[in-house]
Each structure stands twice: as C-alpha cells, then as structure tokens.
Design a protein around this motif. Structure first.
Motif, mmCIF file in Angstrom:
data_model
loop_
_atom_site.group_PDB
_atom_site.id
_atom_site.type_symbol
_atom_site.label_atom_id
_atom_site.label_comp_id
_atom_site.label_asym_id
_atom_site.label_seq_id
_atom_site.Cartn_x
_atom_site.Cartn_y
_atom_site.Cartn_z
ATOM 1 N N ASP A 63 -35.240 -14.530 -4.478
ATOM 2 C CA ASP A 63 -34.418 -15.151 -3.446
ATOM 3 C C ASP A 63 -33.015 -15.311 -4.008
ATOM 4 O O ASP A 63 -32.834 -15.934 -5.053
ATOM 5 C CB ASP A 63 -35.022 -16.518 -3.071
ATOM 6 C CG ASP A 63 -34.280 -17.189 -1.934
ATOM 7 O OD1 ASP A 63 -33.649 -16.489 -1.119
ATOM 8 O OD2 ASP A 63 -34.333 -18.425 -1.858
ATOM 9 N N TRP A 64 -32.030 -14.704 -3.357
ATOM 10 C CA TRP A 64 -30.614 -14.780 -3.761
ATOM 11 C C TRP A 64 -29.920 -15.559 -2.653
ATOM 12 O O TRP A 64 -29.718 -15.060 -1.554
ATOM 13 C CB TRP A 64 -30.081 -13.366 -3.913
ATOM 14 C CG TRP A 64 -28.622 -13.159 -4.196
ATOM 15 C CD1 TRP A 64 -27.791 -12.349 -3.486
ATOM 16 C CD2 TRP A 64 -27.835 -13.698 -5.256
ATOM 17 N NE1 TRP A 64 -26.536 -12.368 -4.044
ATOM 18 C CE2 TRP A 64 -26.535 -13.186 -5.131
ATOM 19 C CE3 TRP A 64 -28.091 -14.579 -6.298
ATOM 20 C CZ2 TRP A 64 -25.495 -13.505 -6.007
ATOM 21 C CZ3 TRP A 64 -27.074 -14.918 -7.171
ATOM 22 C CH2 TRP A 64 -25.797 -14.376 -7.020
ATOM 23 N N ARG A 65 -29.619 -16.830 -2.947
ATOM 24 C CA ARG A 65 -29.139 -17.728 -1.893
ATOM 25 C C ARG A 65 -27.946 -18.557 -2.360
ATOM 26 O O ARG A 65 -27.597 -18.536 -3.538
ATOM 27 C CB ARG A 65 -30.267 -18.646 -1.441
ATOM 28 C CG ARG A 65 -30.731 -19.622 -2.511
ATOM 29 C CD ARG A 65 -31.830 -20.564 -1.985
ATOM 30 N NE ARG A 65 -32.137 -21.595 -2.934
ATOM 31 C CZ ARG A 65 -32.927 -21.466 -3.996
ATOM 32 N NH1 ARG A 65 -33.511 -20.308 -4.232
ATOM 33 N NH2 ARG A 65 -33.142 -22.474 -4.819
ATOM 34 N N ASP A 66 -27.391 -19.301 -1.395
ATOM 35 C CA ASP A 66 -26.261 -20.199 -1.663
ATOM 36 C C ASP A 66 -25.145 -19.464 -2.394
ATOM 37 O O ASP A 66 -24.578 -19.963 -3.362
ATOM 38 C CB ASP A 66 -26.710 -21.431 -2.469
ATOM 39 C CG ASP A 66 -27.836 -22.196 -1.804
ATOM 40 O OD1 ASP A 66 -27.902 -22.176 -0.554
ATOM 41 O OD2 ASP A 66 -28.646 -22.807 -2.513
ATOM 42 N N THR A 75 -11.890 -6.532 -7.172
ATOM 43 C CA THR A 75 -12.937 -7.194 -7.942
ATOM 44 C C THR A 75 -13.409 -8.405 -7.150
ATOM 45 O O THR A 75 -12.617 -9.053 -6.469
ATOM 46 C CB THR A 75 -12.400 -7.665 -9.313
ATOM 47 O OG1 THR A 75 -11.867 -6.539 -10.010
ATOM 48 C CG2 THR A 75 -13.490 -8.302 -10.151
ATOM 49 N N ALA A 76 -14.692 -8.688 -7.224
ATOM 50 C CA ALA A 76 -15.229 -9.874 -6.559
ATOM 51 C C ALA A 76 -16.207 -10.572 -7.494
ATOM 52 O O ALA A 76 -16.869 -9.930 -8.315
ATOM 53 C CB ALA A 76 -15.924 -9.503 -5.257
ATOM 54 N N ILE A 77 -16.273 -11.878 -7.346
ATOM 55 C CA ILE A 77 -17.218 -12.706 -8.084
ATOM 56 C C ILE A 77 -18.119 -13.362 -7.047
ATOM 57 O O ILE A 77 -17.630 -14.010 -6.119
ATOM 58 C CB ILE A 77 -16.490 -13.806 -8.896
ATOM 59 C CG1 ILE A 77 -15.408 -13.213 -9.800
ATOM 60 C CG2 ILE A 77 -17.496 -14.651 -9.668
ATOM 61 C CD1 ILE A 77 -15.914 -12.320 -10.886
ATOM 62 N N ALA A 78 -19.417 -13.174 -7.192
ATOM 63 C CA ALA A 78 -20.401 -13.804 -6.308
ATOM 64 C C ALA A 78 -21.269 -14.708 -7.173
ATOM 65 O O ALA A 78 -21.936 -14.237 -8.091
ATOM 66 C CB ALA A 78 -21.241 -12.755 -5.595
ATOM 67 N N ILE A 79 -21.237 -16.004 -6.883
ATOM 68 C CA ILE A 79 -22.028 -16.973 -7.644
ATOM 69 C C ILE A 79 -23.040 -17.576 -6.693
ATOM 70 O O ILE A 79 -22.683 -18.071 -5.616
ATOM 71 C CB ILE A 79 -21.136 -18.067 -8.254
ATOM 72 C CG1 ILE A 79 -20.116 -17.450 -9.207
ATOM 73 C CG2 ILE A 79 -21.995 -19.110 -8.983
ATOM 74 C CD1 ILE A 79 -19.082 -18.432 -9.734
ATOM 75 N N GLY A 80 -24.303 -17.537 -7.087
ATOM 76 C CA GLY A 80 -25.365 -18.063 -6.240
ATOM 77 C C GLY A 80 -26.555 -18.505 -7.054
ATOM 78 O O GLY A 80 -26.497 -18.616 -8.285
#
Length: 128
Positions: A63-66, A75-80
């Motif tokens: 589960d990859w959430r929040d 460039t992108a940063i995705a924190i979850g």
C-alpha cells in the motif's frame, strides 16, 4: 498534471511489485536507479529486479498512501507511506516505512530514479 502522473506511476509501481512484474518495474526506473532499504543496504536496478527474478522476494501486499509530491523542474520528490506484507528468502519482511521516491522526467515521461525506505514506529532501543 505532473502530480497526477506521478501518483498514477506510484499505483502502477505498487501493483507491479505485488505481481513481481520485472518487465514493468524495469521500464519504470531511470538509468542509475538506486534503492536504499530500511536497514541501510543499497541495491542497483539489477540487484533490485534480481530479488524478484530469483524468487527471493515476494511482495504479497503493498500500500503506497498519503503521498505528497513536490515537482522541481524535471525532478520530483514523492514522500509517502509504504506499508507491505512480503517475504525475502522465506522470512517475513512486513513493515511500514516512510518512503521517499525521487523521480526524473524524460522524453517518455516520469521514471523512478531512487527510493529510500525508513522504518516507522517506536524509537530504537538505544534512543533515550
């Protein structure tokens, strides 16, 4: 639009991990991909995919959430939160991690350049 594309990529990535689909996973990552695991180990693209190809890693649920996405040009940063049920070499490796995905935009869209997993939970026993 970028944040929506990245969120969709995250959903496809999680599904491919559960399916053990190394073709899809391999197509999602950038040249020079690195994963920093929750115990500090570092895997390159071939080592990461090799765990699935060999059968050593089986992800039963992911589960990859929040997820919070910040785009900085190409460039992108995705924190979850990365919550998984999995086995590695027959041993349970379930866990909940704060995960950072670094993504880069190329001519064919966004690709994952790196992942860093940090365990979530109580402070370590040595912390006071």
């Amino acid at each position: 639009m970028d944040a929506a594309e990245i969120a969709e990529l995250g959903k496809r990535w999680a599904a491919a991990e559960v399916a053990g689909d190394t073709d899809t996973l391999g197509a999602m990552v950038a040249e020079g991909f690195r994963l920093v695991g929750p115990l500090g180990f570092v895997l390159d693209r071939e080592q990461w995919l090799g765990r699935y190809r060999s059968g050593a890693l089986e992800t039963l649920r992911l589960d990859w959430r929040d997820v919070d996405v910040r785009v900085h040009g190409d460039t992108a940063i995705a924190i979850g939160v990365h919550d998984q049920e999995a086995t590695h070499q027959g041993n349970r490796v379930d866990g909940t991690f704060r995960a950072t995905h670094v993504l880069v935009r190329g001519d064919d869209g966004w690709r994952i350049a790196g992942m860093h997993l940090s365990p979530m939970g109580a402070p370590p026993s040595f912390a006071r």
